[in-house]
Design a protein around this motif. Sequence first.
Motif, PDB file in Angstrom:
ATOM      1  N   THR A  94       0.842  -1.211   0.000  1.00 20.84           N
ATOM      2  CA  THR A  94       0.000   0.000   0.000  1.00 20.84           C
ATOM      3  C   THR A  94       0.867   1.248   0.000  1.00 20.84           C
ATOM      4  O   THR A  94       0.602   2.215   0.691  1.00 20.84           O
ATOM      5  N   TYR A 120       3.103   4.097  -2.639  1.00 18.38           N
ATOM      6  CA  TYR A 120       2.666   5.040  -3.678  1.00 18.38           C
ATOM      7  C   TYR A 120       1.971   4.307  -4.820  1.00 18.38           C
ATOM      8  O   TYR A 120       0.921   4.734  -5.298  1.00 18.38           O
ATOM      9  N   VAL A 121       2.529   3.195  -5.246  1.00 19.10           N
ATOM     10  CA  VAL A 121       1.958   2.495  -6.401  1.00 19.10           C
ATOM     11  C   VAL A 121       0.752   1.640  -5.994  1.00 19.10           C
ATOM     12  O   VAL A 121      -0.303   1.714  -6.620  1.00 19.10           O
ATOM     13  N   GLY A 122       0.912   0.853  -4.934  1.00 20.20           N
ATOM     14  CA  GLY A 122      -0.164  -0.057  -4.540  1.00 20.20           C
ATOM     15  C   GLY A 122      -1.427   0.666  -4.130  1.00 20.20           C
ATOM     16  O   GLY A 122      -2.531   0.308  -4.552  1.00 20.20           O
ATOM     17  N   ASP A 143       2.703  -4.087   6.900  1.00 21.59           N
ATOM     18  CA  ASP A 143       2.873  -3.015   7.889  1.00 21.59           C
ATOM     19  C   ASP A 143       1.525  -2.786   8.601  1.00 21.59           C
ATOM     20  O   ASP A 143       0.628  -2.118   8.074  1.00 21.59           O
ATOM     21  N   MET A 200      -3.174 -12.592   5.211  1.00 18.31           N
ATOM     22  CA  MET A 200      -2.744 -13.135   3.918  1.00 18.31           C
ATOM     23  C   MET A 200      -3.731 -14.171   3.348  1.00 18.31           C
ATOM     24  O   MET A 200      -3.886 -14.269   2.132  1.00 18.31           O
ATOM     25  N   ALA A 220       2.731  -4.968  -5.768  1.00 19.82           N
ATOM     26  CA  ALA A 220       3.176  -3.558  -5.855  1.00 19.82           C
ATOM     27  C   ALA A 220       4.035  -3.235  -4.635  1.00 19.82           C
ATOM     28  O   ALA A 220       3.832  -2.226  -3.973  1.00 19.82           O
ATOM     29  N   VAL A 221       4.964  -4.134  -4.342  1.00 23.91           N
ATOM     30  CA  VAL A 221       5.846  -3.923  -3.188  1.00 23.91           C
ATOM     31  C   VAL A 221       7.158  -3.302  -3.662  1.00 23.91           C
ATOM     32  O   VAL A 221       7.444  -3.249  -4.858  1.00 23.91           O
ATOM     33  N   GLY A 222       7.958  -2.851  -2.719  1.00 22.29           N
ATOM     34  CA  GLY A 222       9.197  -2.159  -3.073  1.00 22.29           C
ATOM     35  C   GLY A 222      10.252  -3.090  -3.661  1.00 22.29           C
ATOM     36  O   GLY A 222      10.274  -4.293  -3.374  1.00 22.29           O
ATOM     37  N   ALA A 242       8.641 -12.812  -1.714  1.00 18.85           N
ATOM     38  CA  ALA A 242       7.844 -13.134  -0.520  1.00 18.85           C
ATOM     39  C   ALA A 242       6.352 -13.144  -0.860  1.00 18.85           C
ATOM     40  O   ALA A 242       5.607 -14.022  -0.405  1.00 18.85           O
ATOM     41  N   VAL A 243       5.913 -12.170  -1.671  1.00 20.63           N
ATOM     42  CA  VAL A 243       4.491 -12.134  -2.054  1.00 20.63           C
ATOM     43  C   VAL A 243       4.150 -13.365  -2.901  1.00 20.63           C
ATOM     44  O   VAL A 243       3.116 -14.014  -2.689  1.00 20.63           O
ATOM     45  N   LYS A 263       3.452  -5.251 -10.724  1.00 22.87           N
ATOM     46  CA  LYS A 263       3.499  -3.813 -11.001  1.00 22.87           C
ATOM     47  C   LYS A 263       4.800  -3.199 -10.506  1.00 22.87           C
ATOM     48  O   LYS A 263       5.148  -2.077 -10.859  1.00 22.87           O
ATOM     49  N   SER A 300      12.306   7.748  -5.672  1.00 21.77           N
ATOM     50  CA  SER A 300      12.415   6.319  -5.405  1.00 21.77           C
ATOM     51  C   SER A 300      12.675   5.527  -6.675  1.00 21.77           C
ATOM     52  O   SER A 300      12.886   4.319  -6.617  1.00 21.77           O
ATOM     53  N   CYS A 301      12.663   6.190  -7.841  1.00 25.53           N
ATOM     54  CA  CYS A 301      12.759   5.407  -9.079  1.00 25.53           C
ATOM     55  C   CYS A 301      14.030   5.642  -9.892  1.00 25.53           C
ATOM     56  O   CYS A 301      14.793   4.709 -10.121  1.00 25.53           O
ATOM     57  N   LYS A 346      17.510   4.452  -8.437  1.00 19.00           N
ATOM     58  CA  LYS A 346      17.561   2.995  -8.252  1.00 19.00           C
ATOM     59  C   LYS A 346      17.442   2.248  -9.592  1.00 19.00           C
ATOM     60  O   LYS A 346      18.124   1.253  -9.811  1.00 19.00           O
TER      61      LYS A 346
HETATM   62  P1  NAD Z   1       6.652   1.820  -1.242  1.00 23.04           P
HETATM   63  O1  NAD Z   1       7.918   1.544  -0.531  1.00 23.04           O
HETATM   64  O2  NAD Z   1       5.998   3.159  -1.106  1.00 23.04           O
HETATM   65  O3  NAD Z   1       5.572   0.729  -0.839  1.00 23.04           O
HETATM   66  C1  NAD Z   1       5.815  -0.637  -0.763  1.00 23.04           C
HETATM   67  C2  NAD Z   1       4.833  -1.253   0.248  1.00 23.04           C
HETATM   68  O4  NAD Z   1       4.908  -2.674   0.155  1.00 23.04           O
HETATM   69  C3  NAD Z   1       5.127  -0.896   1.708  1.00 23.04           C
HETATM   70  O5  NAD Z   1       3.986  -0.358   2.314  1.00 23.04           O
HETATM   71  C4  NAD Z   1       5.523  -2.241   2.328  1.00 23.04           C
HETATM   72  O6  NAD Z   1       5.162  -2.344   3.695  1.00 23.04           O
HETATM   73  C5  NAD Z   1       4.723  -3.202   1.466  1.00 23.04           C
HETATM   74  N1  NAD Z   1       5.182  -4.602   1.513  1.00 23.04           N
HETATM   75  C6  NAD Z   1       6.439  -5.085   1.602  1.00 23.04           C
HETATM   76  N2  NAD Z   1       6.412  -6.423   1.614  1.00 23.04           N
HETATM   77  C7  NAD Z   1       5.125  -6.812   1.519  1.00 23.04           C
HETATM   78  C8  NAD Z   1       4.470  -8.060   1.470  1.00 23.04           C
HETATM   79  N3  NAD Z   1       5.153  -9.209   1.507  1.00 23.04           N
HETATM   80  N4  NAD Z   1       3.120  -8.077   1.381  1.00 23.04           N
HETATM   81  C9  NAD Z   1       2.423  -6.942   1.328  1.00 23.04           C
HETATM   82  N5  NAD Z   1       3.002  -5.709   1.363  1.00 23.04           N
HETATM   83  C10 NAD Z   1       4.328  -5.648   1.455  1.00 23.04           C
HETATM   84  O7  NAD Z   1       6.955   1.507  -2.764  1.00 23.04           O
HETATM   85  P2  NAD Z   1       6.383   2.255  -4.080  1.00 23.04           P
HETATM   86  O8  NAD Z   1       7.007   3.588  -4.236  1.00 23.04           O
HETATM   87  O9  NAD Z   1       4.902   2.133  -4.108  1.00 23.04           O
HETATM   88  O10 NAD Z   1       7.006   1.326  -5.209  1.00 23.04           O
HETATM   89  C11 NAD Z   1       6.588  -0.012  -5.404  1.00 23.04           C
HETATM   90  C12 NAD Z   1       7.172  -0.519  -6.708  1.00 23.04           C
HETATM   91  O11 NAD Z   1       6.655   0.235  -7.804  1.00 23.04           O
HETATM   92  C13 NAD Z   1       8.693  -0.402  -6.809  1.00 23.04           C
HETATM   93  O12 NAD Z   1       9.195  -1.484  -7.524  1.00 23.04           O
HETATM   94  C14 NAD Z   1       8.887   0.873  -7.595  1.00 23.04           C
HETATM   95  O13 NAD Z   1      10.096   0.891  -8.300  1.00 23.04           O
HETATM   96  C15 NAD Z   1       7.720   0.817  -8.545  1.00 23.04           C
HETATM   97  N6  NAD Z   1       7.269   2.127  -9.027  1.00 23.04           N
HETATM   98  C16 NAD Z   1       7.219   3.192  -8.174  1.00 23.04           C
HETATM   99  C17 NAD Z   1       6.758   4.409  -8.633  1.00 23.04           C
HETATM  100  C18 NAD Z   1       6.722   5.617  -7.722  1.00 23.04           C
HETATM  101  O14 NAD Z   1       6.586   6.718  -8.229  1.00 23.04           O
HETATM  102  N7  NAD Z   1       6.825   5.453  -6.414  1.00 23.04           N
HETATM  103  C19 NAD Z   1       6.328   4.550  -9.960  1.00 23.04           C
HETATM  104  C20 NAD Z   1       6.357   3.430 -10.794  1.00 23.04           C
HETATM  105  C21 NAD Z   1       6.832   2.220 -10.316  1.00 23.04           C
END
Ligand code: NAD
Length: 443
Positions: free
Chosen positions: A8, A10-12, A32, A70, A83-85, A101-102, A119, A265-266, A269
């Motif tokens: 949950t 930014y993306v999720g 979390d 889960m 949509a995890v990190g 892990a997911v 995603k 964040s993108c 990395k």
């Molecule tokens: P984020 O760190 O904001 O969120 C990731 C979430 O995943 C966290 O809340 C974390 O607690 C949760 N998580 C971790 N393990 C988990 C599990 N096993 N089950 C359920 N939840 C779990 O990350 P984000 O910025 O949303 O980015 C997610 C992905 O999307 C990354 O790969 C990123 O590169 C990609 N992305 C991000 C953006 C952006 O602008 N932020 C844009 C496009 C793509």
Amino acid sequence: MKVTVFGTGYVGLVTGTCLADVGHDVLCVDVDQKKVDNLKNGIIPIFEPGLEPIVKQAVQNGLLNFTTNMDEAVDHGELQFIAVGTPSGEDGSADLQYVVAVAKTIGQRMNGYKAVVNKSTVPIGTAEKVSEALLGELNARGVDVPFDVVSNPEFLKEGAAINDFMKPDRIVVGTNSERAEKLLRELYAPFNRSHDRMIFMDVRSAELTKYAANAMLATKISFINEMANLAEKLGADIEQVRNGIGADPRIGYQFIYPGCGYGGSCFPKDVKAIINIAKNVDYQASLMEAVDRVNHIQKSKLYTYVTKHFGGNLKGKTFALWGLAFKPNTDDMREAPSRVLIEALWAAGAKVQAYDPVAMDETQHIYGLREDLKLVGTKEAALEKADALIICTEWKTFRAPNFELIKSTLLNPVVFDGRNLYEPERMLEYGFDYYAVGRGKSV
Ligand code: NAD
């Protein structure tokens, strides 16, 4: 359609919310507990313009729910979004532990067909790893359940994420499964009405498409920054050069703003990850290495101006900082250029007095309480008793400030502008010593 979204962030959260907004039945799951509890109570963990009212409405409509359970999560959706990190590992490679892990979580619990849609931004070949993890768990349970693993990279921009998701330029889907293609077409139909924005391709190409897009954008930024550094040494003005080159439609005006480096964040990395991905297939991504190197230099640029101006002695000085987030309209501080500057100023014995419209909580969270960091409630308060003003983020509120007030409040009329917000000539007329990127003052 019933959809589960793992993560949950930014993306999720944006994905889940927008899907629920058009009528899908979405269950968002995170590990979390605090985040999930907050979301259940209507507290949104991130700042993203326009997100909060849509979350609240969708929750009220009963179409958006949150859980850490889960079993419930895997049971809910035929479509299971990941949509995890995928943060950078030590060698720059993308850390896939959360994605895997997911996949295991799903494999341990699924009892019917699932389309597992990735995603997260992941290295090429990750879908195969996700399939292996799923199969491993299914085999361990001795069950045979069909599934597809689909790549659906996300292109939303923080700060404009809702609009990007609701009105996407394109929806890239990597799959060779007709069943998955049909499901994704139906899922995205509400976002795909005026013309077909869905681009189907093979999984590996979809995975690479995301890196290629971010690599191109990062390249544009490092390119213009390199030109700005050259302009500075050659007595040219990069803003005039930018105007001159952007007029060519093959180049365009978008994404060629010089500044104090890209963050977030993108880009950092993903550029590092693609360098690592290339290495693993015996290819040296020289262009990407240069993009990364230029950005590294650029992030020290403001500090270089500051030390040079003050003759190398910053001990005991206080700097007003406008902007902490890596870009406007977000509270995201990951890899923000402001952090490189702040940490360098501290190392030199200086203090920072900062204002940001939304990223101050996050800054406090990162650095905790310290004597040499004061976070203040207005941009004017940041100027008080400060030796100079430094601008790191181009928030709208910084674009047309009261220059007389800045001058009369600062101890010295000096402005270091990492975002080229003002006209050097006008700043000179106001009586400022004005440093901007690639605009005449060579350091
Ligand atoms: P984020 O760190 O904001 O969120 C990731 C979430 O995943 C966290 O809340 C974390 O607690 C949760 N998580 C971790 N393990 C988990 C599990 N096993 N089950 C359920 N939840 C779990 O990350 P984000 O910025 O949303 O980015 C997610 C992905 O999307 C990354 O790969 C990123 O590169 C990609 N992305 C991000 C953006 C952006 O602008 N932020 C844009 C496009 C793509």
